[in-house]
Design an enzyme around this catalytic site. Sequence first.
Site, short mmCIF file in Angstrom:
data_model
loop_
_atom_site.label_atom_id
_atom_site.label_comp_id
_atom_site.label_asym_id
_atom_site.label_seq_id
_atom_site.Cartn_x
_atom_site.Cartn_y
_atom_site.Cartn_z
N HIS A 162 -15.56 -58.22 -64.78
CA HIS A 162 -15.48 -58.31 -66.52
C HIS A 162 -14.80 -59.76 -67.21
CE1 HIS A 162 -17.67 -55.15 -67.17
NE2 HIS A 162 -16.64 -54.25 -66.64
N ASP A 198 -22.60 -53.69 -60.37
CA ASP A 198 -21.60 -52.94 -60.45
C ASP A 198 -22.49 -51.97 -61.83
OD1 ASP A 198 -18.30 -52.96 -61.38
OD2 ASP A 198 -19.57 -52.05 -62.91
N HIS A 200 -21.62 -51.88 -64.47
CA HIS A 200 -21.40 -52.22 -66.40
C HIS A 200 -21.65 -53.49 -66.32
CE1 HIS A 200 -18.32 -49.11 -65.44
NE2 HIS A 200 -18.39 -48.73 -66.44
N ASP A 287 -19.52 -48.15 -58.84
CA ASP A 287 -19.46 -47.24 -59.44
C ASP A 287 -21.23 -46.52 -60.40
OD1 ASP A 287 -20.11 -49.52 -60.82
OD2 ASP A 287 -17.93 -49.83 -62.04
N1 Q9C Z 1 -9.92 -47.58 -70.99
C1 Q9C Z 1 -15.41 -52.30 -63.54
O1 Q9C Z 1 -15.86 -51.64 -63.20
N2 Q9C Z 1 -12.88 -49.07 -69.75
N3 Q9C Z 1 -14.79 -51.94 -64.88
C2 Q9C Z 1 -12.71 -47.53 -69.40
C3 Q9C Z 1 -10.58 -47.54 -71.41
C4 Q9C Z 1 -14.04 -49.86 -69.16
C5 Q9C Z 1 -15.27 -50.97 -65.71
C6 Q9C Z 1 -12.05 -47.19 -70.37
C7 Q9C Z 1 -14.65 -49.43 -67.99
C8 Q9C Z 1 -14.28 -50.40 -67.46
C9 Q9C Z 1 -15.10 -53.39 -63.10
ZN ZN Z 2 -18.13 -51.26 -63.24
#
Ligand code: Q9C
Ligand code: ZN
Length: 346
Positions: A162, A198, A200, A287
């Site tokens: 990200h 991933d 996301h 994930d």
């Molecule tokens: N604090 C990766 O899997 N945030 N990132 C969720 C907010 C978004 C995931 C709750 C999730 C990001 C690398």
């Molecule tokens: Zn992710």
Amino acid sequence: MRIYYAEQQALHAPRDEFFRGQRVPCFENPSRAEYVRAALHAHGFALHAPEADSTPLLAQVHAPRYLDFLRTAWDQWLARSPANVDVQPFPSVWPVRTLRSDVEPADFIARLGLYSMDNGSPLAAGTWAAAKAGADAAASAAQVLLDGERAAFCATRPPGHHAGPDFMGGYCFVNNAAVAAQALRAGGAARVAVLDVDYHHGNGTQAIFYERADVLFVSLHGDPRTEYPFYLGHAGETGAGEGAGFNLNLPLPAGSSAAQWFDALEAACARVAQHRPDALVVSLGLDTYAGDPISRFQLQQDDFTRLGGRLARLGLPTAFILEGGYAAAELGENAVRVIQGFNDEE
Ligand code: Q9C
Ligand code: ZN
């Protein structure tokens, strides 16, 4: 397969994050890499500390002022008040449309917002040390592929996909997959593919390579209409300028089954093969696992073996970079299954 683990990962240990309106313990925490380290050790894999210095590569994928900020952010926070040693800074204001991002504010929290896409990348005292060690592992993985190794695996955290040219977000600070791809290019690979599996969308990696034809970016992920990172990852994003046609997004509905996911993986692999890359970087988020607490795909543990096998059949020098995966207690076994699936196919 040469495996990298950096002890410095444990230095990035923020306490909590915002989740659905509450402050909750960080999902992205040192136990994740510890579980992976333990599973790799239990299965007899040797772990190596990174040997490369990613400094020149980081400067090719991130803006200098962003790297300067990251390196000194915790010291800047303490300079504001020594009591901040026990306080986590969070951004609360961002330069969105019509606001200026070219002028660095003097206020620390305003600078933190300038260099963040969300409030979801909590900083800690050792964030830079851990993130830099992860990038060093990515650079090391690329180097061993250039030296003739078939595959490498970075069991590192925090994740990176990200993180964009000049911002952190979604638990990510520096873009390890981009570092690996850039290192492969610098070391003589004419074409590189990054395959992001991933849950996301890898918005940071897409942004870094969006106008380049030498690094193909392919991603399968939860549809950004309902899933983080929301503001990128749609099917219509296909690259721009020189990079037109070198970005492929395959969004899937939240709740998609393993069968749907593997159909999309076939399309992703076909596009990767068509690129005829000299090397492959896999942004390996785990994930997609059915047991993940913050994601909504339905892969079971054996599906990770199948994933490893399918990637091996691409027949490419391959660098795996660990991204997300928050069912921490199962993360080690899931990572090992990808490696075993890959190795068994060779
Ligand atoms: N604090 C990766 O899997 N945030 N990132 C969720 C907010 C978004 C995931 C709750 C999730 C990001 C690398
Ligand atoms: Zn992710």
